[in-house]
Design a protein around this motif. Structure first.
Motif, PDB file in Angstrom:
ATOM      1  N   SER A 183      -3.853  21.941 -59.014  1.00 40.20           N
ATOM      2  CA  SER A 183      -3.541  22.087 -60.440  1.00 40.20           C
ATOM      3  C   SER A 183      -4.761  21.787 -61.312  1.00 40.20           C
ATOM      4  O   SER A 183      -5.685  21.084 -60.891  1.00 40.20           O
ATOM      5  N   HIS A 219      -4.637  19.910 -63.842  1.00 38.83           N
ATOM      6  CA  HIS A 219      -4.538  18.460 -64.047  1.00 38.83           C
ATOM      7  C   HIS A 219      -5.374  17.709 -63.005  1.00 38.83           C
ATOM      8  O   HIS A 219      -6.133  16.796 -63.338  1.00 38.83           O
ATOM      9  N   MET A 236      -1.464  16.579 -69.592  1.00 36.70           N
ATOM     10  CA  MET A 236      -1.199  17.648 -68.626  1.00 36.70           C
ATOM     11  C   MET A 236      -0.339  17.134 -67.480  1.00 36.70           C
ATOM     12  O   MET A 236       0.587  17.819 -67.024  1.00 36.70           O
ATOM     13  N   THR A 258       3.355  16.573 -68.563  1.00 40.20           N
ATOM     14  CA  THR A 258       4.046  17.860 -68.710  1.00 40.20           C
ATOM     15  C   THR A 258       4.412  18.435 -67.346  1.00 40.20           C
ATOM     16  O   THR A 258       5.545  18.870 -67.109  1.00 40.20           O
ATOM     17  N   GLU A 259       3.425  18.408 -66.449  1.00 43.05           N
ATOM     18  CA  GLU A 259       3.621  18.927 -65.092  1.00 43.05           C
ATOM     19  C   GLU A 259       4.768  18.186 -64.393  1.00 43.05           C
ATOM     20  O   GLU A 259       5.656  18.808 -63.803  1.00 43.05           O
ATOM     21  N   LYS A 260       4.743  16.863 -64.479  1.00 44.78           N
ATOM     22  CA  LYS A 260       5.771  16.042 -63.818  1.00 44.78           C
ATOM     23  C   LYS A 260       7.164  16.361 -64.377  1.00 44.78           C
ATOM     24  O   LYS A 260       8.127  16.495 -63.619  1.00 44.78           O
TER      25      LYS A 260
END
Length: 290
Positions: free
Chosen positions: A123, A125, A181, A184-186
């Motif tokens: 990712s 991130h 980031m 948000t991803e989590k």
């Protein structure tokens, strides 16, 4: 008298800003704990989701909150009487703690991914996060080597100081961007039923956490970039001594020059007397960067 009152008012403003910053940082750490204990599987170190949870908690505690404090530590007015060397040790120490926590938090993610057969480093991130950690460790190493240990020549310190300051602030900003980031991803991965798009309470809590991280970052950068909140140079120490005597700390202090244009333009906002004094320091190469 007017000047004294203005100084007190400025000091009051600084304290109010500092208190707000520390409060927001502290609340961010608390919210990260509420998130992992109330909505997720708590904390553990056994390859389960509880191990992953160390990642957000330690990043927010170390890489955001403690690094933020490390950045502004020279600007606390009650430390201006302390030796510059002591303040350097505190600055370096806090950054070292932040670094250790960041590394432990990354180990947690890699171990969790490997235990669950999730791929690593795919990712954006993770790319930017790892880059930030690498640059942070480089910054830490160079900071120790050049500014803390007594071996670096004066001109090297003078050249590297503005770069050190700029790098520190950009790494800090990058860490906060990377945290946003990651959050948000989590949330997108973890919130399935109800989905993130349904705005469950967890989403609201963690979005708010992200907002607080942005505000914390902005406040730290504001405090760090006001020229009139700089640690004063060790000029006064010099005046008190007979000519020829170099008090401890003065030579080191004089290497911390940073006559950036921002400084120069900002001096205009100071009082006339202070401005003349600052220009005198500038000429003497005495302006301390932090």
């Amino acid at each position: 008298a007017a000047h004294g009152a203005r100084k007190m008012e400025d000091y009051g403003r600084f304290l109010a800003l500092l208190a707000s910053t520390l409060l927001i940082g502290f609340v961010s750490v608390i919210l990260s704990l509420v998130w992992v204990f109330h909505y997720r599987e708590g904390l553990s170190w056994d390859g389960s989701l509880g191990e992953f949870n160390w990642h957000p908690v330690l990043i927010i505690t170390g890489f955001v909150f403690i690094q933020g404090i490390a950045i502004i530590v020279y600007r606390l007015p009650w430390t201006w009487k302390c030796s510059k060397l002591l303040m350097k040790f505190i600055h370096a120490g806090l950054n070292t703690i932040a670094m250790i926590l960041a590394i432990v938090s990354m180990v947690a993610v890699f171990e969790f991914h490997n235990a669950k057969n999730i791929p690593n480093m795919y990712s954006l991130h993770s790319w930017i996060g790892l880059t930030a950690v690498i640059f942070y460790s480089l910054q830490l190493f160079l900071g120790f080597a050049v500014f803390l240990l007594p071996f670096a020549p004066v001109h090297l310190r003078t050249v590297l100081m503005p770069i050190h300051v700029y790098s520190g602030l950009t790494i800090f900003a990058t860490v906060i961007a990377t945290a946003l980031m990651g959050i948000t991803e989590k949330l997108i991965f973890a919130l399935k039923n109800p989905a993130y798009s349904a705005s469950p309470p967890e989403a609201t809590l963690v979005n708010s956490l992200g907002l607080l991280l942005v505000i914390f970052g902005l406040l730290i950068l504001w405090i760090a970039s006001r020229p009139h909140w700089k640690r004063p140079p060790a000029e006064n120490a010099k005046i008190l001594k007979p000519t020829g005597a170099t008090p401890e700390g003065t030579e080191v202090e004089s290497t911390m020059t940073n006559s950036s244009n921002a400084d120069k333009s900002d001096l205009r906002s100071n009082t006339e007397a202070a401005r003349k004094q600052n220009i005198k320091f500038d000429e003497a190469g005495q302006r301390s960067t932090m």
